[in-house]
Every structure is written in C-alpha cells, then in structure tokens.
Design a protein around this motif. Structure first.
Motif, PDB file in Angstrom:
ATOM      1  N   ALA A  38       0.822  -1.210   0.000  1.00 52.46           N
ATOM      2  CA  ALA A  38       0.000   0.000   0.000  1.00 52.46           C
ATOM      3  C   ALA A  38       0.854   1.257   0.000  1.00 52.46           C
ATOM      4  CB  ALA A  38      -0.941  -0.008   1.203  1.00 52.46           C
ATOM      5  N   ALA A  39       1.985   1.224   0.683  1.00 48.74           N
ATOM      6  CA  ALA A  39       2.833   2.411   0.786  1.00 48.74           C
ATOM      7  C   ALA A  39       3.544   2.722  -0.520  1.00 48.74           C
ATOM      8  CB  ALA A  39       3.845   2.214   1.910  1.00 48.74           C
ATOM      9  N   GLY A  40       4.040   1.698  -1.198  1.00 54.22           N
ATOM     10  CA  GLY A  40       4.758   1.928  -2.439  1.00 54.22           C
ATOM     11  C   GLY A  40       6.241   2.157  -2.208  1.00 54.22           C
ATOM     12  N   PRO A  41       7.032   2.049  -3.252  1.00 52.93           N
ATOM     13  CA  PRO A  41       8.494   2.124  -3.089  1.00 52.93           C
ATOM     14  C   PRO A  41       9.001   3.476  -2.623  1.00 52.93           C
ATOM     15  CG  PRO A  41       7.894   2.159  -5.417  1.00 52.93           C
ATOM     16  CD  PRO A  41       6.647   1.842  -4.654  1.00 52.93           C
ATOM     17  N   ALA A  42       8.378   4.565  -3.063  1.00 55.08           N
ATOM     18  CA  ALA A  42       8.865   5.892  -2.678  1.00 55.08           C
ATOM     19  C   ALA A  42       8.686   6.133  -1.181  1.00 55.08           C
ATOM     20  CB  ALA A  42       8.128   6.967  -3.474  1.00 55.08           C
ATOM     21  N   ARG A  43       7.517   5.804  -0.639  1.00 59.18           N
ATOM     22  CA  ARG A  43       7.281   6.004   0.795  1.00 59.18           C
ATOM     23  C   ARG A  43       8.137   5.067   1.629  1.00 59.18           C
ATOM     24  NH1 ARG A  43       1.801   6.438  -1.069  1.00 59.18           N
ATOM     25  NH2 ARG A  43       1.003   8.570  -0.843  1.00 59.18           N
TER      26      ARG A  43
END
Length: 216
Positions: free
Chosen positions: A172-177
């Motif tokens: 849910a957060a994704g790689p950037a976060r």
C-alpha cells in the motif's frame, strides 16, 4: 545545465528501471538505481498469490465441509486414522485464523488492482519475496517431515499475523514512501526489488556511480 542533467537522469531511470515516473524517480533518489522497477512479474504473482490463497482457504474449507456434512459424521463414528481425527472435532480458532488469512489474500489482490501501475512491480515483489519465500521456508520442511495440516498452527499464524500484514502495508505504501523510512527504508526497497544496485541520494549516472547505470 540543470535541465539537461535531469533529462539524462530520467532517461537512465527509463533504461534501467523500465519506466520513468515521479514515483520511481523518488524511490531511486533514496534507494539507488532499481533494475526493472517498472516491470511486474505476472507469472510469479499468479503463482505466489494462488499458493497463498489456496493454503489459507483449504484448511478452513475442508474442516467446515467435512464436519458439517452427513457422510462425514458417519465416517467419524466408524473411526478414522489418527492424523484425520481433527476433522471430526468442532471448528476452533485456527479455522477462523486461516479464514482471516484468506481475506488478506483477496485484500491484497484488490489493492494490487487499484494502486497505480508504477507501484505494482514493488507490490508484486513484496508478495513474492515475503509471502512466497515465507511459505516455502515455513511449510515445505514441515510437510517433508510428514506433518499434516493440523500440525501447522504456528506456521499459519506467522503468515497471518506477521508476514501478510507487513506485506500489505508495504504494498500500500509503495516504493517511494518505503524508501523514505529512515535507516532501513532504502535497504528494504533494494531487498524487495531483488537488486544489488546501490547509490547515493543524488543517484549519479554511469556504472561507476549507481552500479546499474549505462555509460554513454
């Protein structure tokens, strides 16, 4: 100029990661160059998700179907093998724990279809690395030792209450976060993306810098 340098970096991301989007560039600034970050390994996703879901739902479904069916009651009264006696007992907490694990599997599938496409590669690798490898390490040795489904209670709880929630949160957060998490974020992204490429925050170009770049 600054604009030319930014264009060159975007091109390098496109060549190495397979796509160049704000999300991927933000992740690469923190974690270094990530090989094929824009690519989603669909075959591995199908295999890992199917194995996870089937392993989660087979136990509660079989327990409930067998226990509440008339032929199973007759079968239980005539005596069963010791390794199958648990089918003749009322459903317990482990049945509902595994049912919850099935819901986690479908929740991830829904999440995967709803998130932006440039984050699906990271979500897919989180599934394969955490759940796929976790199930292999936890379940395969016990099965080879001759244990039945009734003997895998703690292994299922590790998946349901430990590995799966972490994997869902990362997806849910994704790689950037995730890469923005202090200390552990960049290493975690590189681990999940299964790449040894490293680089400082300004993601320099060239093989000597990122370890994955392309020389002119």
């Amino acid at each position: 100029s600054g604009l030319e340098e930014e264009v060159n970096r975007a091109i390098e991301v496109l060549l190495v990661a397979g796509a160049s989007t704000p999300t991927l560039r933000a992740a690469i600034r923190k974690a270094g160059m990530l090989k094929q970050a824009g690519y989603t390994p669909k075959s591995l996703v199908i295999m890992s998700w199917t194995s996870w879901t089937v392993a989660s739902c087979s136990y509660p479904v079989s327990r409930l179907v067998v226990y509440y069916s008339e032929w199973a009651r007759d079968w239980c009264t005539r005596g069963v093998w010791p390794e199958h006696e648990f089918y003749c007992t009322p459903p317990n907490a482990n049945v509902y724990i595994n049912a919850f694990g099935t819901l986690e599997g479908f929740a991830w599938l829904l999440l995967f279809t709803c998130i932006p496409w440039d984050r699906r590669g990271f979500a897919a690798r989180a599934l394969v690395t955490l759940v796929g490898v976790g199930m292999t390490v936890l379940f395969v040795p016990t099965k080879l030792l001759g244990h039945t489904q009734a003997d895998l209670h703690w292994e299922r709880r590790v998946i349901v209450f430990g590995i799966a929630p972490v994997m869902l949160a990362l997806s849910a957060a994704g790689p950037a976060r995730v890469a923005s998490i202090p200390w552990v974020g960049p290493s975690l992204v590189r681990l999940l993306m299964q790449t040894a490429c490293t680089g400082p925050a300004d993601w320099p170009c060239g093989l000597a810098g990122s370890g994955c770049g392309f020389e002119a």
